[in-house]
Design an enzyme around this catalytic site. Structure first.
Site, PDB file in Angstrom:
ATOM      1  CG  HIS A 381      -3.772   7.876  25.219  1.00  0.00           C
ATOM      2  ND1 HIS A 381      -5.132   8.543  24.315  1.00  0.00           N
ATOM      3  CD2 HIS A 381      -3.161   9.829  24.727  1.00  0.00           C
ATOM      4  CE1 HIS A 381      -5.657  10.004  24.671  1.00  0.00           C
ATOM      5  NE2 HIS A 381      -4.383  11.035  25.065  1.00  0.00           N
ATOM      6  CG  ASP A 385      -9.916   9.402  24.623  1.00  0.00           C
ATOM      7  OD1 ASP A 385      -9.209   9.264  23.835  1.00  0.00           O
ATOM      8  OD2 ASP A 385     -11.392  10.211  25.048  1.00  0.00           O
TER       9      ASP A 385
END
Length: 410
Positions: A381, A385
């Site tokens: 992450h 995204d």
């Protein structure tokens, strides 16, 4: 004049290795290209062979010792024979089994012998120069009396690559009716895999997103053309090639999934090197399909088949397992229905395939039984995204449920 026996040149990704086994003793004759020693690294087992017919004069690095790239491990004298060769015995004695310390085993055979509690001296080798192969060990294990198969080892215990002086002989365990345990050292490969997995969890902001794929279109396509495909390309048509092709196209559309983090920089790769996780006797290895974007379905299938054979025989090279921009892991071959794969650093994402399971699905207002597969995409992450990760997985789903899209590039 003695010739130096050196460890091979290790690539930058391999710091050192360990002498797993010496197959020849000092003063023992050997033929050209005959196996002298095995060096186990974090990724592969490297074989050291004789440069010519001759004799091992001395061993500098013994079994279990750590060696560096191109470090001296022994000396070899070409053109000589063993100075104290014993007189030839009667023909009936020449077939006598070698002592366990002299039995010549491949790394896979030694592991199988340890797992089954078999003394290598009891096995007659069918390999080159009488070398004991893994198949010899398994055949001997099947022929053993039931009483000899009482020793039980926990399935989760890692296999030792070689017997050592500090490890009790696996051929003579002691049982007194109590619960049995067996302690063996972790192999370098297993230790390295463990280190990398822990590193991935500690350094990456790992998250997993899921989707499911209707496998009916691909299964129908495969059933229709698999015989012609095998006849034309001399390799079977599996499911992995479809997933690799779909992943290549999805990576093109979402290049950040194919990227990696290097310090404070994001490295975007203009190629798709797809790693395919393969389970071997020594542990999990990930050989890489180089430039998968240029490979056909037949190229992918044949290369994966070759990698699988090399993994079983311990013949994968370091170059074949180095690099990779994206990884696919297929836990479905073992029956896994759903899992969260762990990242393969420094890659930003890994795709997990799973078991094909028939499930009732709602299609146009009706309940239909379809062969479904869950897909899992674990991603970093810090770099991806949710939008990019989910879009990538949806693209995979669309391409797999309508394979014509991959041909039409739509």
């Amino acid at each position: 004049m003695a010739t130096e026996i050196k460890a091979p040149a290790f690539p930058e990704s391999v710091a050192d290795g360990t002498i797993a086994a010496w197959h020849k003793k000092p003063g023992e004759s050997c033929k050209r290209d005959e196996l002298l020693a095995d060096i186990e690294t974090d990724k592969v087992v490297l074989e050291i062979v004789a440069p010519a017919d001759g004799v091992i004069t001395d061993i500098v690095k013994g079994e279990g010792e750590t060696v560096l790239s191109e470090e001296l491990i022994g000396h070899f004298r070409a053109g000589e024979v063993a100075a104290a060769a014993p007189a030839k015995a009667a023909p009936v004695q020449q077939t006598a089994a070698k002592p366990a310390s002299e039995a010549v085993l491949s790394p896979a055979a030694r592991k199988a012998a340890d797992e089954h509690g078999i003394n290598p001296a009891d096995i007659t080798g069918t390999g080159k120069d009488g070398r004991i192969t893994k198949e010899d060990v398994l055949a001997f294990a099947k022929s053993k009396p039931v009483v000899a198969e009482v020793p039980v080892v926990e399935e989760s215990a890692p296999a030792v690559a070689k017997p050592s002086a500090s490890t009790p002989a696996p051929s003579a365990p002691i049982f007194d009716g109590e619960r049995v345990e067996k302690r063996v050292p972790m192999t370098r490969l297993r230790a390295k895999v463990a280190e990398r997995l822990v590193q991935a969890q500690q350094t990456a902001a790992m998250l997993t997103t899921f989707n499911e794929v209707n496998m009916k279109p691909i299964m129908a396509l495969r059933a229709q053309y698999k015989d012609q495909f095998e006849k034309r390309h001399e390799t079977k048509l599996g499911f992995m090639s479809f997933f690799v092709k779909a992943a290549v196209e999805a990576l093109r559309r979402q290049p950040v999934v194919n990227a990696s983090i290097d310090g404070n920089d994001i490295v975007y790769h203009g190629y798709q090197d797809i790693g395919v996780a393969v389970s071997s006797d020594r542990g999990l290895v990930v050989p890489v399909l180089r430039n998968a974007e240029d490979m056909s379905l037949a190229d992918i299938e044949s290369t994966i088949r070759d990698y699988g054979g090399k993994a079983r025989d311990g013949k994968l090279s370091i170059d074949e397992m180095t690099g990779g921009t994206f990884t696919i892991s297929n836990g479905g071959v073992f029956g896994s229905l759903l899992s969260t794969p762990i990242l393969n650093p420094p890659q930003a994402a890994i795709l997990g395939m799973h078991k094909i399971q028939e499930r009732p699905m709602a299609v146009n207002g009706e309940v239909v039984i379809l062969p479904m597969m869950y897909l899992a995409l674990s991603y970093d992450h810090r770099l991806l995204d949710g939008k990019e990760a989910v879009t990538f997985l949806v693209t995979m789903k669309e391409l797999l449920e309508d394979p014509a899209r991959m041909l039409l590039d739509i």
